[in-house]
Design an enzyme around this catalytic site. Structure first.
Site, PDB file in Angstrom:
ATOM      1  N   CYS A 149       0.909  -1.161  -0.013  1.00  0.00           N
ATOM      2  CA  CYS A 149       0.022   0.042   0.101  1.00  0.00           C
ATOM      3  C   CYS A 149       0.892   1.242   0.082  1.00  0.00           C
ATOM      4  O   CYS A 149       1.649   1.462   0.762  1.00  0.00           O
ATOM      5  CB  CYS A 149      -0.861  -0.036   1.259  1.00  0.00           C
ATOM      6  SG  CYS A 149      -1.983   1.447   1.419  1.00  0.00           S
ATOM      7  N   CYS A 200      -7.505   2.457  -5.653  1.00  0.00           N
ATOM      8  CA  CYS A 200      -7.228   2.096  -4.163  1.00  0.00           C
ATOM      9  C   CYS A 200      -5.558   1.787  -4.085  1.00  0.00           C
ATOM     10  O   CYS A 200      -4.998   1.186  -4.820  1.00  0.00           O
ATOM     11  CB  CYS A 200      -7.772   0.527  -3.786  1.00  0.00           C
ATOM     12  SG  CYS A 200      -9.324   0.501  -3.638  1.00  0.00           S
TER      13      CYS A 200
END
Ligand code: SAH
Ligand code: SF4
Length: 393
Positions: free
Chosen positions: A142, A368
Site C-alpha cells: 500500500c 485503491c
C-alpha cells in the site's frame, strides 16, 4: 507486542480550533452542539430546538452562512456568527478522470492534505473518504503505508469530505438538487487514506452525522468501513456505528499475512475471524466484505482460494478481489487476468460472490492504495517551482 496489549494511539487529534477562536459546528454531535450553544449563552430549555434548526440548515440544506438561517431571530444569528463557524476542508485541486471518477485534494488545518475520490456508477455513486493523513500501519503493498503519518482527522474533517463532494456534485437542495432522484453521492466507503479503527471516535461521530435522519441521511447499509483488522474495535464498530464492514484480508496463512498486513502480528487470522463471526449479528448487517488484493505469485494460487473458503466458513461473506494497483517502486506485480479469474471462479463455485474490482480513475491515480503519489508529486513540483524562482524556506 502481545496480542492482548491495549491499543496505543500513536497520534493525537489536534483540537478543531484554538479554545479562544470560534468553534466549527461541522463535526459536532448533536449533544456536543447543544453543549456548545449553551456555553455560548443559548438558554438551556431552547438548546435542543436550536440544535435541530441549525442542524437542518447545515446538513439538510447545505447552508454555511448564519444570516441565511431565517427561522432564527436576527440577533441570535448575529450571536452565532460571532462565536461559531461552519467550515469545510478547502479543496486544493479537483481532477476528473475519463471514466468520470473525481479526485479531490483537500487541505485541512495545519496545511495537511488528504485525498477524496468520487466514483460514479450505474444508479449510484460512491465516495471514498480518508480517516487519517497517511497511516501508521505499513502494509507492504500500500502506497499510503509508506507515507509518514501526520495525524488523525477530526470528525468535522471526515464528514467535511462528504459535504465538499456534495457541493461539487450540486447535491444540496439549495443548489436545486431534485429531492427524489437517485442521489449522485449514495454510498460512502472508508477506504481512502488511513486506518479508520485507529481513529474510532472521530469516524463514529462523522458517520453518525452522515446517517442522521435530519441531514445527509445515508443509510448505514450504504456506508462501508474498511479495516486492516483492528480486532478490539470491531465489536464496537458493530455496536456504535452499525455500518457495513470490509476487512483487508489479503492472505490465507499467518506467514503471508504477517508480511502483507503487519497488524496480523498483533491480531492473527484466527483472532480476526473470531471477531468477524459476531459482526453481522450485532450490527444487523448482511455480510462482510473480504478484500483480497491479487499479488502475482504471493497470495493468488488455487490453494489460497481453497484455503480462503475454508477459513471463512460460516461467515456471511462476499469476496472482493482487487487487482493490485502498482505504484512506482512497489515490491509486487498484479496477478494476470487469467489468474484472477481462476481464483474468482473457485470462490464463486463455493457459493460466495467474488466480484473483481475494476480499477477506476487510473489516469488520475485515484485507484485503491494509490492515494499518495499525486499529493507528493504536487508537493515536489511546488518545491521545484520555489527552487526555480529563487524562493527558499
Ligand atoms: N486502512 C484501511 C482502509 C484503507 S485501504 C484498510 O486497510 O482496510 C482500502 C483498501 O485498498 C484495502 O483493502 C487495502 O488493502 C487496499 N489497497 C491498498 N493498497 C492497494 C494497492 N496498491 N492495490 C490494490 N489495493 C490496495
Ligand atoms: Fe494503512 Fe490500509 Fe494502507 Fe494498510 S492498507 S497501510 S492499513 S491504509
Amino acid at each position: 507486542m502481545a496480542a492482548n496489549a491495549p491499543i496505543t494511539q500513536d497520534v493525537m487529534t489536534i483540537p478543531r480550533k484554538l479554545p479562544e477562536g470560534p468553534i466549527n459546528l461541522v463535526g459536532l454531535t448533536r449533544e456536543a452542539m447543544r453543549d456548545a450553544l449553551i456555553a455560548a449563552g443559548t438558554p438551556e430549555r431552547q438548546a435542543k430546538m436550536r440544535v435541530g434548526q441549525i442542524w437542518q440548515w447545515i446538513y439538510q440544506w447545505g447552508v454555511r452562512d448564519f444570516a441565511a438561517m431565517t427561522n432564527l431571530a436576527k440577533a441570535y444569528r448575529a450571536d452565532l456568527a460571532e462565536r461559531f463557524v461552519i467550515e469545510l476542508p478547502e479543496v486544493v485541486s479537483r481532477q476528473v478522470s475519463i471514466d468520470g471518477t473525481r479526485k479531490y485534494l483537500v487541505r485541512i488545518a495545519g496545511g495537511h492534505e488528504v485525498e477524496v475520490v468520487y466514483i460514479p456508477e450505474e444508479g449510484r455513486g460512491t465516495l471514498c473518504i480518508s480517516s487519517q493523513v497517511g497511516c501508521t500501519l505499513t502494509c507492504s503493498f500500500c502506497h499510503t503505508g509508506t507515507q509518514k503519518l501526520v495525524r488523525n482527522l477530526t470528525a468535522g474533517e471526515i464528514v467535511g469530505q462528504v459535504m465538499v463532494a456534495r457541493d461539487d456534485l450540486g447535491e444540496w437542495p439549495t443548489q436545486g438538487a431534485p429531492k427524489d432522484e437517485t442521489r449522485l453521492l449514495s454510498n460512502i466507503v472508508l477506504m481512502g487514506m488511513g486506518e479508520p479503527l485507529y481513529n474510532f471516535e472521530n469516524v463514529r461521530d462523522a458517520m453518525k452525522i452522515a446517517m442522521d435522519s435530519e441531514g445527509i441521511q445515508l443509510s448505514r447499509r450504504r456506508i462501508t468501513l474498511s479495516t486492516s483488522g483492528v480486532v478490539p474495535e470491531i465489536a464496537r464498530t458493530a455496536q456504535e456505528i452499525g455500518c457495513q464492514l470490509a476487512v483487508s484480508f489479503h492472505a490465507t496463512t499467518d506467514e503471508v499475512r504477517d508480511k502483507l498486513v503487519p497488524i496480523n502480528k498483533k491480531w492473527n487470522i484466527a483472532e480476526l475471524l473470531d471477531a468477524l463471526r459476531s459482526y453481522p449479528k450485532v450490527s444487523n448487517s448482511e455480510r462482510i466484505t473480504f478484500e483480497y488484493v491479487m499479488l502475482d505469485g504471493v497470495n493468488d494460487s488455487d490453494e489460497d482460494a481453497r484455503r480462503l473458503i475454508r477459513l471463512i466458513e460460516g461467515i456471511p461473506a462476499k469476496i472482493n478481489l482487487i487487482p493490485f494497483n502498482e505504484w512506482p517502486g512497489a515490491p509486487y506485480k498484479r496477478s494476470s487476468n487469467n489468474r484472477i479469474r481462476a481464483f474468482a471462479d473457485i470462490i464463486y463455485k463455493a457459493g460466495y460472490a467474488s466480484p473483481i474490482r475494476t480499477p477506476r480513475g487510473e489516469d488520475i491515480m485515484a485507484a485503491c492504495g494509490q492515494l499518495k503519489s499525486a499529493t507528493e508529486r504536487a508537493r515536489k513540483s511546488r518545491a521545484q517551482i520555489a527552487a526555480e524562482s529563487g524562493l527558499t524556506g
